[in-house]
Design a protein around this motif. Structure first.
Motif, PDB file in Angstrom:
ATOM      1  N   HIS A   1     123.244 -36.612 116.505  1.00 58.96           N
ATOM      2  CA  HIS A   1     122.621 -37.262 117.662  1.00 58.96           C
ATOM      3  C   HIS A   1     123.517 -37.127 118.892  1.00 58.96           C
ATOM      4  N   LYS A   2     123.466 -35.986 119.512  1.00 63.22           N
ATOM      5  CA  LYS A   2     124.272 -35.727 120.709  1.00 63.22           C
ATOM      6  C   LYS A   2     123.565 -36.314 121.931  1.00 63.22           C
ATOM      7  N   MET A   3     124.359 -36.834 122.837  1.00 61.26           N
ATOM      8  CA  MET A   3     123.816 -37.319 124.111  1.00 61.26           C
ATOM      9  C   MET A   3     123.369 -36.083 124.901  1.00 61.26           C
ATOM     10  N   PRO A   4     122.162 -36.118 125.490  1.00 61.25           N
ATOM     11  CA  PRO A   4     121.712 -34.973 126.298  1.00 61.25           C
ATOM     12  C   PRO A   4     122.619 -34.764 127.508  1.00 61.25           C
ATOM     13  N   LYS A   5     122.666 -33.523 127.992  1.00 61.09           N
ATOM     14  CA  LYS A   5     123.417 -33.246 129.226  1.00 61.09           C
ATOM     15  C   LYS A   5     122.666 -33.877 130.389  1.00 61.09           C
ATOM     16  N   ASN A   6     123.394 -34.493 131.289  1.00 64.07           N
ATOM     17  CA  ASN A   6     122.823 -35.156 132.468  1.00 64.07           C
ATOM     18  C   ASN A   6     121.660 -36.087 132.098  1.00 64.07           C
ATOM     19  N   PRO A   7     121.904 -37.056 131.217  1.00 69.28           N
ATOM     20  CA  PRO A   7     120.810 -37.929 130.769  1.00 69.28           C
ATOM     21  C   PRO A   7     120.339 -38.873 131.868  1.00 69.28           C
ATOM     22  N   THR A   8     119.048 -39.203 131.788  1.00 65.25           N
ATOM     23  CA  THR A   8     118.498 -40.232 132.675  1.00 65.25           C
ATOM     24  C   THR A   8     118.991 -41.576 132.155  1.00 65.25           C
ATOM     25  N   ILE A   9     118.817 -42.611 132.930  1.00 70.16           N
ATOM     26  CA  ILE A   9     119.214 -43.952 132.496  1.00 70.16           C
ATOM     27  C   ILE A   9     118.413 -44.354 131.252  1.00 70.16           C
ATOM     28  N   GLU A  10     117.143 -43.959 131.197  1.00 68.04           N
ATOM     29  CA  GLU A  10     116.315 -44.283 130.038  1.00 68.04           C
ATOM     30  C   GLU A  10     116.834 -43.576 128.786  1.00 68.04           C
ATOM     31  N   GLN A  11     117.248 -42.304 128.921  1.00 66.01           N
ATOM     32  CA  GLN A  11     117.810 -41.573 127.795  1.00 66.01           C
ATOM     33  C   GLN A  11     119.128 -42.202 127.343  1.00 66.01           C
ATOM     34  N   ARG A  12     119.940 -42.614 128.287  1.00 67.85           N
ATOM     35  CA  ARG A  12     121.213 -43.255 127.943  1.00 67.85           C
ATOM     36  C   ARG A  12     120.981 -44.557 127.196  1.00 67.85           C
ATOM     37  N   MET A  13     120.035 -45.367 127.688  1.00 66.04           N
ATOM     38  CA  MET A  13     119.751 -46.634 127.028  1.00 66.04           C
ATOM     39  C   MET A  13     119.226 -46.394 125.617  1.00 66.04           C
ATOM     40  N   ALA A  14     118.293 -45.457 125.452  1.00 67.34           N
ATOM     41  CA  ALA A  14     117.736 -45.167 124.126  1.00 67.34           C
ATOM     42  C   ALA A  14     118.817 -44.679 123.178  1.00 67.34           C
ATOM     43  N   TRP A  15     119.685 -43.784 123.651  1.00 64.69           N
ATOM     44  CA  TRP A  15     120.750 -43.263 122.802  1.00 64.69           C
ATOM     45  C   TRP A  15     121.687 -44.388 122.375  1.00 64.69           C
ATOM     46  N   HIS A  16     122.095 -45.212 123.311  1.00 69.45           N
ATOM     47  CA  HIS A  16     123.032 -46.285 123.001  1.00 69.45           C
ATOM     48  C   HIS A  16     122.424 -47.352 122.090  1.00 69.45           C
ATOM     49  N   LEU A  17     121.133 -47.632 122.228  1.00 66.96           N
ATOM     50  CA  LEU A  17     120.480 -48.578 121.328  1.00 66.96           C
ATOM     51  C   LEU A  17     120.462 -48.024 119.909  1.00 66.96           C
ATOM     52  N   ALA A  18     120.091 -46.742 119.761  1.00 70.34           N
ATOM     53  CA  ALA A  18     120.112 -46.106 118.436  1.00 70.34           C
ATOM     54  C   ALA A  18     121.529 -46.074 117.895  1.00 70.34           C
TER      55      ALA A  18
END
Length: 55
Positions: A13-30
């Motif tokens: 589960h790699k963080m996407p490059k240049n993530p949006t705030i929504e992507q960052r929140m979803a990644w961190h929650l998971a």
């Protein structure tokens, strides 16, 4: 304060490059559900609290 790292989860589960705030929140929650290496803090935690997202 660090906990145990779930290396397998991190590798899959790699963080996407240049993530949006929504992507960052979803990644961190998971991440918080699957790994205890760090907590959600700083500006991201502030934004999630502002939006009423529990973590």
């Amino acid at each position: 304060m660090s906990g145990n790292i779930n290396k397998e989860w991190h590798e899959q589960h790699k963080m996407p490059k240049n993530p949006t705030i929504e992507q960052r929140m979803a990644w961190h929650l998971a991440h918080s559900k699957n790994c205890s290496c760090r907590k959600i803090d700083g500006k991201l935690a502030e934004e999630m609290k502002r939006r009423g997202i529990e973590f």
